[in-house]
Design a protein around this motif. Sequence first.
Motif, short mmCIF file in Angstrom:
data_model
loop_
_atom_site.label_atom_id
_atom_site.label_comp_id
_atom_site.label_asym_id
_atom_site.label_seq_id
_atom_site.Cartn_x
_atom_site.Cartn_y
_atom_site.Cartn_z
N GLU A 65 0.83 -1.21 0.00
CA GLU A 65 0.00 0.00 0.00
C GLU A 65 0.86 1.25 0.00
O GLU A 65 0.58 2.21 -0.74
N HIS A 68 2.26 1.77 -3.45
CA HIS A 68 1.25 2.29 -4.38
C HIS A 68 0.98 3.77 -4.14
O HIS A 68 0.82 4.54 -5.08
N ARG A 69 0.92 4.18 -2.87
CA ARG A 69 0.70 5.61 -2.56
C ARG A 69 1.86 6.45 -3.07
O ARG A 69 1.67 7.52 -3.64
N GLU A 71 3.85 5.72 -5.55
CA GLU A 71 3.79 5.71 -7.01
C GLU A 71 2.73 6.70 -7.51
O GLU A 71 2.96 7.46 -8.45
N GLU A 72 1.58 6.71 -6.86
CA GLU A 72 0.52 7.65 -7.23
C GLU A 72 0.97 9.09 -7.04
O GLU A 72 0.72 9.95 -7.89
N LYS A 73 1.65 9.36 -5.94
CA LYS A 73 2.14 10.71 -5.65
C LYS A 73 3.16 11.14 -6.70
O LYS A 73 3.10 12.26 -7.20
N TYR A 74 4.09 10.24 -7.03
CA TYR A 74 5.10 10.55 -8.05
C TYR A 74 4.45 10.81 -9.41
O TYR A 74 4.75 11.80 -10.08
N GLN A 75 3.55 9.93 -9.81
CA GLN A 75 2.91 10.09 -11.12
C GLN A 75 2.09 11.37 -11.20
O GLN A 75 2.09 12.05 -12.23
N ALA A 76 1.40 11.70 -10.11
CA ALA A 76 0.60 12.93 -10.10
C ALA A 76 1.49 14.16 -10.19
O ALA A 76 1.20 15.09 -10.96
N GLU A 104 9.99 12.85 -5.00
CA GLU A 104 8.91 11.86 -5.12
C GLU A 104 9.45 10.54 -5.67
O GLU A 104 9.06 9.46 -5.22
N LEU A 108 9.47 6.88 -3.90
CA LEU A 108 8.94 5.70 -4.59
C LEU A 108 9.98 4.58 -4.59
O LEU A 108 9.66 3.43 -4.28
#
Length: 144
Positions: A65, A68-69, A71-76, A104, A108
């Motif tokens: 988890e 994934h958080r 990764e989401e933060k980096y991608q955003a 970020e 990750l």
Amino acid sequence: MSDQLVNHASGEIIEPRAQAEVEALLAVPEGFYGPTLGPGEVADMIEAAGELGAHVGRVVTFLYEERHRAEEKYQAAFADHMVMHSKHGAVLARQFAIQKTQSELHELNLAKEKLRYATEMQRAISERAIGLMSINKRLLGPRG
């Protein structure tokens, strides 16, 4: 289990952050990897391994988890910087996004490393439990 890495150029001890954080989360009982003597101790270690295995499963889930958080933060953040600088062209916008999302990306990569280390520990604990069960079987001998 506290293998130390040494920077051979400076002689400085390097303590991997991911490893230290995961070891703290796992809380492997002291002596878990040490020698066992008798059937009672083996049985206790098997029970401890079962409890530890369940705990490690929860830690691995938590680390998935966390990964994934991150990764989401980096991608955003990357996407935001790309959009913010799209008027300069895709190549420059991408370079700017890469430069501005270094923290970020670092978080990750750290999350991935913690997960990798935890899954290695999970495998080692499982192998230890299987070994203990084999020892226990030999100590108890054939029953019939």
